[in-house]
Design an enzyme around this catalytic site. Sequence first.
Site, mmCIF file in Angstrom:
data_model
loop_
_atom_site.group_PDB
_atom_site.id
_atom_site.type_symbol
_atom_site.label_atom_id
_atom_site.label_comp_id
_atom_site.label_asym_id
_atom_site.label_seq_id
_atom_site.Cartn_x
_atom_site.Cartn_y
_atom_site.Cartn_z
ATOM 1 N N ARG A 120 51.813 13.427 15.807
ATOM 2 C CA ARG A 120 50.583 12.713 15.430
ATOM 3 C C ARG A 120 50.342 12.493 13.951
ATOM 4 O O ARG A 120 50.075 11.358 13.730
ATOM 5 C CB ARG A 120 49.511 13.271 16.112
ATOM 6 N N ASP A 139 45.770 22.224 14.343
ATOM 7 C CA ASP A 139 44.907 22.312 15.753
ATOM 8 C C ASP A 139 43.839 22.946 15.524
ATOM 9 O O ASP A 139 43.802 24.226 15.359
ATOM 10 C CB ASP A 139 45.946 22.758 16.855
ATOM 11 N N ASN A 187 34.680 14.484 12.547
ATOM 12 C CA ASN A 187 35.005 13.538 13.594
ATOM 13 C C ASN A 187 35.650 14.145 14.796
ATOM 14 O O ASN A 187 35.907 13.619 15.921
ATOM 15 C CB ASN A 187 35.718 12.413 13.151
ATOM 16 N N TYR A 219 29.687 18.462 27.042
ATOM 17 C CA TYR A 219 29.833 17.547 25.877
ATOM 18 C C TYR A 219 28.648 16.879 25.287
ATOM 19 O O TYR A 219 28.400 17.214 24.106
ATOM 20 C CB TYR A 219 30.581 16.077 26.403
ATOM 21 N N LYS A 274 27.530 17.793 21.310
ATOM 22 C CA LYS A 274 27.196 16.765 20.322
ATOM 23 C C LYS A 274 25.647 16.898 19.808
ATOM 24 O O LYS A 274 25.567 16.628 18.610
ATOM 25 C CB LYS A 274 27.034 15.377 20.782
ATOM 26 N N VAL A 320 31.928 3.320 22.933
ATOM 27 C CA VAL A 320 32.657 2.363 22.663
ATOM 28 C C VAL A 320 33.988 2.815 23.305
ATOM 29 O O VAL A 320 34.390 3.794 23.713
ATOM 30 C CB VAL A 320 33.079 2.217 21.192
ATOM 31 N N THR A 355 37.120 3.489 23.105
ATOM 32 C CA THR A 355 38.040 4.247 22.471
ATOM 33 C C THR A 355 38.965 5.103 23.761
ATOM 34 O O THR A 355 38.598 4.824 24.878
ATOM 35 C CB THR A 355 37.779 5.327 21.499
#
Length: 257
Positions: A37, A55, A81, A152, A156, A183, A185
Amino acid sequence: MSRIFITGSSAGLGLMAGQLLGEQGHQVVLHARNAARAEETRRELPRAEAVLEGDLETIQGAKDVAQRVNALGRFDAVIHNAAVGYRESHRLTADGLPHLFAINTLSAYVLTALIERPRRLVYLSSGMHHQAQANLDDILWRKRRWNGSTAYAESKLHDAMLAFAIARRWPDVLSNALEPGWVPTKMGGPGAPDDMDQAHRTQAWLAASEDPKARVTGAYFYHLKRRAPNPEAQDPALQDRLLALCAELSGIALPDM
């Protein structure tokens, strides 16, 4: 010109923020989970100063990333992020922690504690945090049946709590949180309705802009505008409990002011 490190920036909003900051003339260091990546990321943004590998799933992995960041010298800003999404199944890391919690909450804490203190910190939250509760008594999901969407949303909320805790404890750092919108993604899915063109701009603005509206601390944003966060995020007692739990689980204390 600022120097900015962005976690989880091999694709999606992290890479988009890196591209925008690069276009604005800032030095950007990106981060990818593995070598493959990282190589793809270098091709996507060849102007990046570096692409660090590591990682964040494990505590040691997060510590290694922090060490690599520090080896490059001090940064003006760090954008937290890196995250996995609400469709995450329940699986444990090598540390025995839920994978989603380990990346979304604990790695942000570990990197905050170990990376040489920048002038600005930016944490990505989510609109889903508004309906969440911190659930610090069962932060590792040992008492409840797993629900990826709820886990999740809680993570957040934790990220916003961390941003505001740092703003309170480190007055020399501008520490803020934001929601980028839902969005399309890879994480958000193809049916996400929000504006992709706006999703990466607030984090870049908070990391580098000299706009007085961006040079604040302990605030929550959506599309360059302040928005009220979940009230639990602003509760100092809950913030301190979260910090204590993360310190206990990671074995890493948050430095004092």
